[in-house]
Enzyme design. Structure first.
Site: not given
Length: 298
Positions: A11, A33, A42, A66, A68, A108, A131
């Site tokens: 990420g 990965d 995982d 996360a 996302t 946020d 989320y």
């Protein structure tokens, strides 16, 4: 040497953290990965999390990993909750068993966007989408375990890899002559490298005794670029700064209200975070979002 277990290394923030943390200890990276990490983990599978942490026995666990995909989360709430809500609690439980500290990243989007001034760490979260709800659940799970921790909320994360607003704008600008961008959602664009380097600066204050340092400073902190802007003005700044404009088809950038760009997810209209606490506690000097964007080497 201090062992640092780092999740989510494919990420945006995790990728930058691999470089920023190098001088602070032995960084062991994990992700789904395995070609881009040291070990497979995982975050949607509790057994996978427990197995890796028990094998490595790190002194510090840093979790930028996360789910996302904000819009997709509305149709995959169970998976989003597994990764964002349940996994942080499991990480905290395992950290408690081995005496490790935890740094975890949040968003946020735990706020409702109805404020007229930047949100502080003591403002009441009221997430408006799946989320945000799952990320808040992750925060609470860590807090409930009662370990030394930092929860770092950030916003509008971008960089030159992965899926983010900047990369989307650059891609679409090569395909279209006109782009319509929302101008009534306000926040603080934050470069993933700023988050990673600020994290490393905070940890360096602990002089390698990370658990005691985190115990002394445990809590939630807001860490973003300073200032605020709209998605439209963020896009405008990107195209003002990007080199080689002749490689883009884009001729016209149009500001539109949110109602003209419906999405599966309800996004906060205002989600700027107040960063005074993190700056005063750790002596961080956080740049204005525009100044930070100017450092990007497109």
């Amino acid at each position: 040497m201090t062992k640092i277990l780092l999740t989510g290394v494919t990420g945006q923030v995790g990728w930058e953290l691999q470089k920023s943390l190098m001088n602070l200890g032995e960084v062991i990276s994990v992700s789904r990965d395995v070609s881009n990490s040291d070990l497979y983990m995982d975050l949607s599978q509790p057994d996978s999390i427990r197995q890796v942490i028990r094998e490595i026995k790190p002194d510090l666990i840093i979790n930028p990993g996360a789910y996302t995909a904000v819009d997709k989360a509305e149709s995959e709430p169970e998976l989003a909750m597994a990764v964002n809500g349940i996994a942080p609690g499991i990480i905290a439980e395992e950290a408690k068993l081995i005496g490790a500290g935890v740094i975890h990243y949040s968003t946020d989007y735990v706020f409702d966007g109805k404020s007229s001034k930047p949100y502080t760490e003591i403002d009441q979260p009221e997430p408006q989408n799946i989320y945000g709800k799952t990320k808040l659940a992750g925060e609470k799970a860590i807090q409930a375990v009662g370990i030394p921790h930092l929860i770092i909320r950030t916003s509008w994360v971008y960089g030159l890899r992965g899926k983010n607003f900047l990369m989307t704008m650059l891609k679409l600008a090569k395909e279209r002559e006109e782009l319509k961008v929302v101008d009534d959602q306000i926040g603080s664009p934050t470069w993933s490298r700023l988050i990673a380097e600020s994290t490393a600066k905070i940890l360096s204050l602990g002089e390698y005794n990370f658990k005691d340092f985190l115990h002394h400073h445990s809590g939630t902190y807001h860490l973003t670029s300073t200032g605020q802007t709209s998605w439209y003005d963020f896009a405008k700044a990107i195209f003002e700064l990007v080199p080689n404009r002749n490689q883009y088809k884009l001729q016209n950038l149009v500001a539109i209200p949110t109602v003209e760009y419906p999405t599966p997810t309800k996004r906060p209209a205002f989600s700027t975070l107040n960063t005074e606490k993190v700056s005063q506690t750790f002596g961080l000097v956080l740049p204005n979002w525009r100044e930070n964007l100017e450092l990007i080497q497109f």
